[in-house]
Design an enzyme around this catalytic site. Structure first.
Site: not given
Ligand SMILES: Cc1cc2nc3c(=O)[nH]c(=O)nc-3n(C[C@H](O)[C@H](O)[C@H](O)COP(=O)(O)OP(=O)(O)OC[C@H]3O[C@@H](n4cnc5c(N)ncnc54)[C@H](O)[C@@H]3O)c2cc1C
Length: 476
Positions: A271, A274, A302, A337, A355, A378
């Site tokens: 993650e 990602w 759209w 997420n 989007w 997105w």
């Molecule tokens: C539509 C949409 C919009 C999103 N917008 C953002 C946003 O603006 N900022 C953001 O940080 N994340 C975003 N995410 C990714 C993700 O949802 C969040 O990073 C995550 O939910 C944060 O929770 P956590 O710290 O508990 O994640 P954990 O599951 O604990 O993951 C650890 C870290 O990994 C990174 N991470 C995890 N998943 C992703 C991912 N898919 N993409 C990029 N980084 C990721 C984050 O920094 C996160 O804190 C988005 C996802 C979706 C589907």
């Protein structure tokens, strides 16, 4: 010679290479709120709340080591060279940023400093690796996540985090900065305090970040793979706003996860990658926040509709898992997420809203709003991004709710008007017999909306729109 440290998205003192590089001699620590340079990507409302508290924490941490944080508001292109001149700094140190507007600004600051015989030195601070250094075997940027992640794992472990400097020596001659309140980050009344629940969930600042990381490593990391898709439990780290503002570095997170037992290509480390991937994409495709990465989607049909958009934003779509997510977002400044994906999918597929509208709402309401991750995610949800789920795969919000919120803990928490419905009907209240609804105290259409669109109809509309786009592309 004195040095200037320009804090941007690395509001921490430990493992901060810009601060470490300047800490040997006299220094001036600076933060500039530069909304005009960021333009439409200036911090959203929720981020401003976080930034206020994060800067307060940074001020305290620096003061404890003998240095002040100089706060300014306005054009960093002018302010940074002026402050560097005021203290006679030879170098300005900062962490490298990937946002297109920030890169353009860094270029301008670099030129202005150079003209006066000074240097802007950018460090790898917010990411594990610089996005421009990672290339495929053919020397091109990556556009698919799996080989990107494989390449990063193959680079080996990131360097160990740097310790926080014990003492800092303020540069003489530094002019006074603004008090934090003068940045106006927290709106004053009569704007309602929509953020009033945030402090119950979050502690912005480096100490709060370290505390959260320790809690995650102890409690949730061991079961992360199994529980990360269950929004009703604390199965993920909640580190995203801390990472967004750089109160923690990804190196610190990486090494803490390893120390807590994350082996090999661990699910949690993936993650973190990602996040790296999103920044890699933004670096190489600076148009990503506005334009679909897959050009063919530029003419997607759209159907913008203000009423549908409003129902989605307010958590009143009639799909409990989506509404729970949208209300969690509003009240907590964060959404799980899995639910971001389900809510995003409903907006762009069933409801055919662009989007970019969803991304804009998230930008304003997410504490972790990050231009790279938000735009890339997105686009992924909408099927027009790099390595995206194919557009024709349309999530069924009822099945998603039943699968990931099986016991209904998440929906019951955020949509309390449905709390007394039995599990069987919780994710599809419109199928509950009248007597069941009555016993649960729910009158559909009054206490809770009927679905804004039936799943079957939404799915058919989405697929028809996609077919029309492909038909237009083939005819062209
Ligand atoms: C539509 C949409 C919009 C999103 N917008 C953002 C946003 O603006 N900022 C953001 O940080 N994340 C975003 N995410 C990714 C993700 O949802 C969040 O990073 C995550 O939910 C944060 O929770 P956590 O710290 O508990 O994640 P954990 O599951 O604990 O993951 C650890 C870290 O990994 C990174 N991470 C995890 N998943 C992703 C991912 N898919 N993409 C990029 N980084 C990721 C984050 O920094 C996160 O804190 C988005 C996802 C979706 C589907």
């Amino acid at each position: 010679m004195p040095r200037l440290v320009w804090f941007r998205q690395d509001l921490r003192i430990a493992d901060n290479p810009a601060l470490a590089a300047a800490a040997e001699g006299p220094l001036l620590c600076v933060y500039v709120l530069d909304d005009a340079a960021a333009g439409r990507w200036a911090h959203g409302g929720a981020q401003r709340w976080w930034l206020h508290h994060s800067l307060a924490a940074l001020e305290r941490a620096l003061a404890a080591r003998g240095a002040a944080l100089h706060l300014a508001r306005g054009s960093a292109r002018e302010i940074i060279p002026r402050l560097a001149a005021a203290i006679g700094a030879g170098e300005v140190h900062a962490g490298r940023l990937t946002e297109p507007w920030a890169r353009a600004r860094d270029e301008a600051v670099h030129r202005a400093l150079e003209a006066e015989g000074r240097r802007l030195v950018l460090h790898t601070s917010s990411l594990l690796h610089e996005p421009h250094r990672i290339r495929t075997g053919q020397g091109r940027p990556y556009s698919v996540y799996t080989p990107f992640a494989r390449a990063l794992f193959a680079l080996g472990e990131p360097p160990p985090p740097l310790p926080a400097p014990a003492r800092l020596l303020p540069a003489p001659g530094a002019p006074e900065g603004l008090p934090l309140a003068a940045l106006g980050l927290i709106p004053a009344p009569p704007i309602p305090e929509w953020w009033r629940e945030f402090p119950a969930h979050w502690t912005p600042g480096e100490a709060g970040a370290a505390e959260r990381l320790a809690r995650f490593a102890r409690a949730a990391l061991p079961a992360y793979g199994a529980r990360r898709n269950t929004p009703g439990v604390e199965g993920t780290s909640g580190l995203s706003p801390h990472l967004r503002f750089g109160e923690l570095s990804p190196r610190q997170v990486w090494h803490a996860a390893r120390a807590a037992g994350a082996r090999g290509e661990d699910a949690f480390l993936k993650e973190i990658l990602w996040r790296e991937f999103a920044h890699h994409l933004l670096w190489h495709r600076p148009d990503m926040p506005e334009q679909p990465l897959q050009q063919g989607f530029a003419r997607f049909p759209w159907r913008p509709d203000a009423a549908l958009l409003r129902a989605w934003r307010r958590g009143r779509t009639g799909y409990p898992i989506v509404d729970a997510g949208m209300r969690q977002l509003w009240r907590m400044g964060w959404m799980h997420n899995r639910v971001r994906m389900i809510a995003g999918s409903l907006l762009v597929k069933h409801l055919l809203q662009p989007w970019q509208e969803g991304a804009a709402w998230f930008w304003d309401t997410l504490l972790d709003g990050d231009l790279a991750s938000n735009s890339a995610s997105w686009q992924w949800v909408a099927g027009c991004g790099a390595d995206a789920a194919p557009y024709f795969r349309v999530f069924n919000p009822v099945l998603q709710g039943e699968k990931f919120d099986t016991d209904g803990a998440y929906v019951r928490r955020w949509v309390p008007e449905l709390a007394r419905l039995p599990d069987r009907f919780l994710h599809k209240p419109w199928e509950a017999p009248e007597a069941v609804l009555r016993a649960a105290g729910v009158a559909l259409g009054r206490d809770y909306p009927r679905p804004v669109i039936q799943h079957g109809e939404g799915r058919a509309r989405a697929l028809a729109a996609y077919a029309a786009l492909r038909g237009a592309a083939e005819a062209a």
